[in-house]
Enzyme design. Structure first.
Site, PDB file in Angstrom:
ATOM      1  CE  LYS A 101      58.588 -39.548  68.364  1.00 42.92           C
ATOM      2  NZ  LYS A 101      59.341 -39.075  69.510  1.00 42.92           N
ATOM      3  CE  LYS A 127      66.388 -42.610  72.428  1.00 39.88           C
ATOM      4  NZ  LYS A 127      66.160 -42.347  70.992  1.00 39.88           N
ATOM      5  CB  SER A 128      64.426 -40.259  77.449  1.00 40.54           C
ATOM      6  OG  SER A 128      63.832 -40.855  76.332  1.00 40.54           O
ATOM      7  CE  LYS A 132      68.161 -43.248  66.395  1.00 40.23           C
ATOM      8  NZ  LYS A 132      67.484 -42.550  67.470  1.00 40.23           N
ATOM      9  NE  ARG A 136      64.480 -35.289  78.936  1.00 45.33           N
ATOM     10  CZ  ARG A 136      64.133 -35.880  77.799  1.00 45.33           C
ATOM     11  NH1 ARG A 136      64.831 -36.907  77.328  1.00 45.33           N
ATOM     12  NH2 ARG A 136      63.111 -35.443  77.088  1.00 45.33           N
ATOM     13  CG  ASP A 174      59.529 -43.406  71.700  1.00 43.60           C
ATOM     14  OD1 ASP A 174      59.239 -42.902  70.592  1.00 43.60           O
ATOM     15  OD2 ASP A 174      60.485 -43.025  72.397  1.00 43.60           O
ATOM     16  NE  ARG A 176      61.708 -46.133  70.737  1.00 44.44           N
ATOM     17  CZ  ARG A 176      62.449 -46.671  71.690  1.00 44.44           C
ATOM     18  NH1 ARG A 176      62.434 -47.973  71.909  1.00 44.44           N
ATOM     19  NH2 ARG A 176      63.235 -45.918  72.427  1.00 44.44           N
ATOM     20  CB  SER A 231      58.025 -33.325  74.328  1.00 49.33           C
ATOM     21  OG  SER A 231      58.747 -34.521  74.169  1.00 49.33           O
ATOM     22  CD  GLN A 232      63.466 -35.550  70.507  1.00 51.46           C
ATOM     23  OE1 GLN A 232      64.026 -34.979  69.576  1.00 51.46           O
ATOM     24  NE2 GLN A 232      63.346 -36.865  70.572  1.00 51.46           N
TER      25      GLN A 232
END
Ligand code: DC
Length: 643
Positions: A341, A24-25, A411, A29, A314, A386, A172-173
């Protein structure tokens, strides 16, 4: 909200290979950077999930074109290149944190008024430090007073860039958002990260994707990054499978003594969450890397660990689920920030472990888990994918685990449950059968077990009684097998938990009279009746996807492959006394005589006689309480799912 989902326990170790969907990350990006690039990019391994669809829609809103085959995981994107992102414009992030945060920074490099919004859950998540950083760079950012959260309206006229500092210990986002926006600033950007830094692997991932699309990023060790101005250049980019998603399958193998191979994930992965596999190795699992895949085999005995998970946070709920089965306690540290989160993952994980019977406690920056016996329960998931996925894994080894609001996994992994089911060598649903003579305690125990396991009960005796009652009511000769057989075919018998309906009419009471009890043995010896009812019983079980069935021939004839077979007995005097509670017109001596007669008829009839299945567990209920028997059955099921 969807109905709680019962997780099928793994009954014997599996050996499976799997390619989990794209990260997903990385997907979010790559989508964003491709949307900002000059030219046409093709992304493969794209994750199809709510969050990534949100990002794809958002880049289309600012002018990129997206042609996606979501099933195949391929997206072709024509980016906007050096064109400006011009307001008035609204960019909608839905529930996706990365989309909301990344777009906020990108919006600040545009012109005019650009609104960034999200759903209610995302509106509750902080963006203050990112908004402050953008303001310090010259953007005007309006957020709802006091909260510094979405919806935010950004008023900008391009950003010249320069220098910015940002606390590194929040999300960190924020830093990733500034990094990806930086090439669009006239002078580029030097980002200083102050304080302790969390989730650095995510920043490394951001930089890797930016570089793949031609950005110039320099890392200033321990301090931050310097990004040169410029336009991203389109490219073809392969997205790795998602390491956070991989954690559920690695954990599933670890707790069941199974073997799993995850394709497309190597030690060269960009994803910090691959570190999770190392923790499972410390707990006793064996890991092998084969070029482009990772393989894990679970141990027969897991040991607890003390893990600082700040760089792969995560996977905290996943590790918590594994820790519940270890032989020693586990401490998780360094992750205080996961309280913000999709849900408060420290409080939620601890609360759900406690609900399952585990001694778990929150600490400031993590939790301590002392393993112990687990119990069946409905696990709450807090609209957090999660939580749902981690506790589903726990259910593979704890019979009767149900997941509330299971569809929240969409999600990041809409097909999660299908993938989990595919791990099982045997796809049979959880079927518990209880056979035995009348009054042995079957129905009381069946109800209690069903309650504990979150299943429904199939009282097959009630079906035979319904036929007997209907035959008497219609004056049909009970000895006329064809006539009673025809009648059975035409009857609509429904068992809705506590009531019995015949052709829609409530017959719960009338099928329990002495007259029916006397007639039912004759009806039950009729092969045509048995045939019709047997088929109905199997259809019921298939439709319910598992259940607790009680009767005389459940283990021997109707469900020969049941997960667990119980044969209940009790002294005849005790059985007669129990009948008193059920019968409308009770007489003790007559009851003993009637039981003796029915035992004789039921166990000597030609078709499907009452008998113990060879693989049944015999339980004598004469001197045992219902609770004791239910505990025994739950622990027998537990033994079936231990490695
Ligand atoms: O469990 P019960 O007493 O309600 O059952 C009524 C009768 O039905 C019993 O005498 C035997 C018969 N029966 C059967 O033959 N097969 C079953 N699976 C269940 C009940």
């Amino acid at each position: 909200m969807s109905r709680p989902r019962l997780i099928r326990p793994v009954t014997s170790p599996f050996d499976a290979s799997l390619r989990v969907p794209g990260s997903k990350s990385i997907t979010n990006r790559a989508l964003l950077v491709a949307g900002l690039a000059e030219g046409t990019s093709t992304l493969t391994g794209v994750l199809d999930a709510d969050d990534t669809r949100a990002m794809a829609a958002a880049i289309e809103s600012f002018g990129a074109t997206v042609d996606a085959d979501w099933d195949a995981g391929v997206a072709t994107i024509v980016g906007i290149g050096s064109a400006a992102i011009a307001g008035p414009l609204t960019l909608q992030a839905n529930q996706s944190g990365t989309t909301g945060r990344f777009l906020l920074a990108i919006a600040a490099t545009g012109t005019g008024a650009i609104t960034v919004d999200g759903d209610e859950q995302l509106r509750g998540r902080p963006i203050g430090d990112l908004a402050d950083a953008l303001v310090s760079l010259g953007a005007r950012v309006e957020t709802p007073s006091a909260t510094q959260s979405l919806p935010a309206v950004v008023h900008a006229d391009g950003l010249s860039g320069g220098e910015v500092s940002l606390p590194g210990n929040i999300s960190s986002q924020f830093a990733s958002a500034l990094l990806m926006a930086a090439p669009r600033m006239a002078e580029g950007l030097s980002i200083r990260l102050t304080g302790e830094l969390v989730s650095t692997p995510y920043l490394d991932m951001t930089v890797a994707v930016m570089r793949a699309f031609g950005a110039e990023v320099q890392e200033v060790s321990g301090q931050g990054f310097v990004v040169a101005p410029g336009t991203y250049v389109a490219c073809d980019y392969a997205i790795e499978p998602d390491a956070s998603t991989a954690s559920y399958f690695l954990a599933a193998a670890a707790i069941t003594g199974s073997t799993i191979r995850l394709e497309g994930l190597s030690s060269a992965s960009l994803q910090g969450d691959m570190e999770f596999a190392e923790v499972l190795a410390q707990m006793g699992s064996t890991i092998r890397h084969h070029g482009d895949s990772i393989e894990l085999t679970g141990p027969s005995r897991l040991i607890g660990v003390d893990a600082d998970m700040r760089d792969f946070s995560d996977t905290v709920p996943t590790l918590a689920a594994v820790a519940a089965f270890a032989s020693t306690p586990t401490t998780i540290r360094g992750v205080g920030f996961i309280r913000h989160k999709e849900s408060d993952r420290i409080a939620g994980t601890v609360a759900e472990l406690q609900r399952l019977g585990i001694d778990a406690t929150e600490t400031d920056d993590g939790m301590v888990i002392v393993p112990g016996p687990l119990q069946p329960t409905v696990v709450q998931t807090y609209d957090d994918h999660r939580m749902a996925m981690a506790f589903s894994v726990l259910g593979l080894r704890n019979p009767g685990t149900r997941i509330a609001d299971p569809d929240c996994v969409a999600k990041t992994f809409p097909k999660f449950y299908r993938a989990l089911d595919e791990l099982h060598p045997d796809l049979a649903p959880l079927v518990v059968v209880i056979d035995g003579p009348a009054g042995a305690g079957k129905s009381t125990v069946a109800k209690a077990i069903a309650e504990r396991l979150g299943l429904l009960v199939l009282d097959t005796g009630a079906m035979y009684r319904a036929v007997a009652h209907s035959a008497i009511a219609r004056d049909i000769d009970l000895g006329d097998w064809d006539a009673v057989g025809d009648l059975t075919k035409d009857l609509r018998i429904e068992l809705d938990g506590s009531r019995v309906l015949i052709d829609g009419a409530d017959a719960t009471q009338v099928i329990r009279t002495a007259e029916v009890s006397k007639a039912v043995s004759i009806v039950a010896a009729n092969p045509r009746v048995r045939d019709v009812l047997k088929n109905q019983q199997r259809s019921w079980m298939a439709a319910q996807d598992g259940g607790v069935a009680e009767g005389r021939d459940m283990g021997t004839v109707v469900f020969p492959r049941a997960t667990l077979k119980i044969f209940m007995t009790a002294a005849i005097e005790e059985r007669a006394k129990r009948r008193a509670a059920e019968s409308l017109d009770f007489d003790y001596d007559a009851a003993v005589a009637d039981l003796r007669r029915r035992d004789e008829v039921d166990s000597t009839r030609a078709v499907d006689p009452l008998a113990e299945a060879h693989d049944a567990v015999v339980i004598d209920s004469t001197n045992q309480s219902v609770e004791e028997i239910v505990d025994l059955v739950v622990s027998l099921l537990g033994d079936l799912v231990r490695p």
